[in-house]
Write a protein that holds these residues in place. Structure first.
Motif, PDB file in Angstrom:
ATOM      1  N   SER A 129     -23.296   1.733  68.772  1.00 50.14           N
ATOM      2  CA  SER A 129     -24.029   2.567  68.964  1.00 50.14           C
ATOM      3  C   SER A 129     -23.605   3.139  70.495  1.00 50.14           C
ATOM      4  O   SER A 129     -23.288   2.363  71.206  1.00 50.14           O
TER       5      SER A 129
ATOM      6  N   GLU B  73     -13.677  -0.019  64.446  1.00 49.50           N
ATOM      7  CA  GLU B  73     -15.227  -0.620  63.433  1.00 49.50           C
ATOM      8  C   GLU B  73     -16.210   0.078  62.746  1.00 49.50           C
ATOM      9  O   GLU B  73     -15.981  -0.607  61.727  1.00 49.50           O
ATOM     10  N   VAL B  74     -16.060   1.256  62.810  1.00 51.26           N
ATOM     11  CA  VAL B  74     -17.041   2.202  61.955  1.00 51.26           C
ATOM     12  C   VAL B  74     -15.719   2.308  61.093  1.00 51.26           C
ATOM     13  O   VAL B  74     -15.790   3.526  59.745  1.00 51.26           O
TER      14      VAL B  74
ATOM     15  N   ALA C   4     -21.365  -7.718  62.889  1.00 48.70           N
ATOM     16  CA  ALA C   4     -22.782  -8.319  62.780  1.00 48.70           C
ATOM     17  C   ALA C   4     -23.696  -7.549  63.907  1.00 48.70           C
ATOM     18  O   ALA C   4     -23.466  -6.630  64.938  1.00 48.70           O
ATOM     19  N   LYS C   5     -24.918  -7.491  63.561  1.00 51.55           N
ATOM     20  CA  LYS C   5     -25.471  -6.435  63.870  1.00 51.55           C
ATOM     21  C   LYS C   5     -26.122  -6.684  65.720  1.00 51.55           C
ATOM     22  O   LYS C   5     -26.077  -6.183  66.255  1.00 51.55           O
TER      23      LYS C   5
ATOM     24  N   ASP D  23     -23.308   3.286  59.914  1.00 52.15           N
ATOM     25  CA  ASP D  23     -24.760   2.379  59.810  1.00 52.15           C
ATOM     26  C   ASP D  23     -24.593   0.746  59.354  1.00 52.15           C
ATOM     27  O   ASP D  23     -25.522   0.172  60.097  1.00 52.15           O
ATOM     28  N   LYS D  24     -23.673   0.504  58.896  1.00 52.37           N
ATOM     29  CA  LYS D  24     -23.687  -0.650  58.146  1.00 52.37           C
ATOM     30  C   LYS D  24     -22.139  -0.727  58.513  1.00 52.37           C
ATOM     31  O   LYS D  24     -21.233  -0.929  57.026  1.00 52.37           O
ATOM     32  N   PRO D  25     -21.148  -0.995  59.329  1.00 54.34           N
ATOM     33  CA  PRO D  25     -19.901  -1.130  59.718  1.00 54.34           C
ATOM     34  C   PRO D  25     -19.647  -2.345  58.642  1.00 54.34           C
ATOM     35  O   PRO D  25     -20.074  -3.670  58.985  1.00 54.34           O
ATOM     36  N   ARG D  26     -18.405  -2.723  57.724  1.00 53.98           N
ATOM     37  CA  ARG D  26     -18.146  -3.865  57.158  1.00 53.98           C
ATOM     38  C   ARG D  26     -18.190  -5.022  58.369  1.00 53.98           C
ATOM     39  O   ARG D  26     -17.486  -4.726  59.165  1.00 53.98           O
ATOM     40  N   ASN D  27     -18.454  -6.289  58.321  1.00 55.03           N
ATOM     41  CA  ASN D  27     -17.751  -7.553  58.875  1.00 55.03           C
ATOM     42  C   ASN D  27     -17.905  -7.344  59.987  1.00 55.03           C
ATOM     43  O   ASN D  27     -17.967  -8.275  60.912  1.00 55.03           O
TER      44      ASN D  27
ATOM     45  N   CYS E 159     -16.375   5.997  55.208  1.00 53.43           N
ATOM     46  CA  CYS E 159     -17.147   4.505  55.676  1.00 53.43           C
ATOM     47  C   CYS E 159     -18.415   4.808  55.844  1.00 53.43           C
ATOM     48  O   CYS E 159     -19.433   5.852  56.104  1.00 53.43           O
ATOM     49  N   ASP E 160     -19.758   3.693  55.653  1.00 52.78           N
ATOM     50  CA  ASP E 160     -21.102   3.661  55.938  1.00 52.78           C
ATOM     51  C   ASP E 160     -20.696   3.466  58.175  1.00 52.78           C
ATOM     52  O   ASP E 160     -20.530   1.915  58.071  1.00 52.78           O
TER      53      ASP E 160
END
Length: 206
Positions: A3, A88-89, A200-201, A194-198, A191-192
């Motif tokens: 973010s 990342e994204v 962690a939040k 809001d939820k990049p693969r692998n 690509c998503d």
């Protein structure tokens, strides 16, 4: 984790911490830093008005498997963050290099249609980075340059000029275009974001 607000607020906090530590040690500090820091929201708002331009830049990366970021000094820290966000994204392999070390290996990777994203906002070394950019252009690279109005730039079609503010604050502003480029590249690649693969939040393991 991916973010803009998380990164930019950390930068602001670190700048304020350094400023007040310098004050407590009776070092010479300039109030201009604090005054200009208060104008950052206005500068960011103006940069966001150019969002369609950053979407246009992202099209340069749509079919790329690799991207190269270069910068010097504080700009190197900025390109490290830019490369990280792109990876990342959008899952485009991206590496960030100190521009002065370009000839010592990384330039061998530059070929026709390679995409190079460069940041040159620090006045005392900006022209050296711009000189490195010309070397990549000579090898067929397509360049996106983020710099300031006070720098003379030739042969770079995709140049975005940032406000001429205190150099130590430029990293805050530079983050906005770099992350928007990553965002739109991810969107183009479906690509998503809001939820990049692998990814962690939050950091949950050592």
């Amino acid at each position: 984790m991916a973010s803009t607000k998380a990164y930019t607020t950390q930068l602001v906090l670190l700048i304020l911490l350094a400023y007040y530590m310098a004050q407590s040690l009776n070092q010479n500090v300039h109030d201009d830093v604090i005054q200009q820091l208060q104008l950052i929201p206005q500068y960011v708002e103006n940069i966001l008005k150019d969002e369609p331009l950053f979407e246009q830049y992202a099209h340069m990366l749509e079919d790329q498997h690799d991207a190269y970021f270069i910068g010097r000094n504080l700009d190197y820290a900025s390109v490290l963050e830019g490369a990280l966000k792109l990876k990342e994204v959008s899952y485009v392999h991206a590496d960030a290099y100190v521009a002065g070390e370009l000839k010592h290996g990384p330039i061998a990777l530059i070929e026709n249609n390679s995409v190079v994203i460069a940041v040159a906002t620090q006045p005392h070394i900006a022209q050296k980075t711009i000189s490195n950019i010309q070397e990549t252009i000579a090898r067929g690279a397509r360049v996106i340059l983020l710099t300031t109005h006070q720098e003379e730039v030739k042969n770079v079609q995709n140049t975005y000029y940032l406000p001429d503010i205190e150099p130590t604050l430029q990293a805050i502003l530079v983050a906005i275009p770099l992350q928007l480029i990553a965002y739109y590249t991810a969107c183009l690649k479906e690509c998503d974001v809001d939820k990049p693969r692998n990814l962690a939040k939050s950091v949950t393991v050592e």
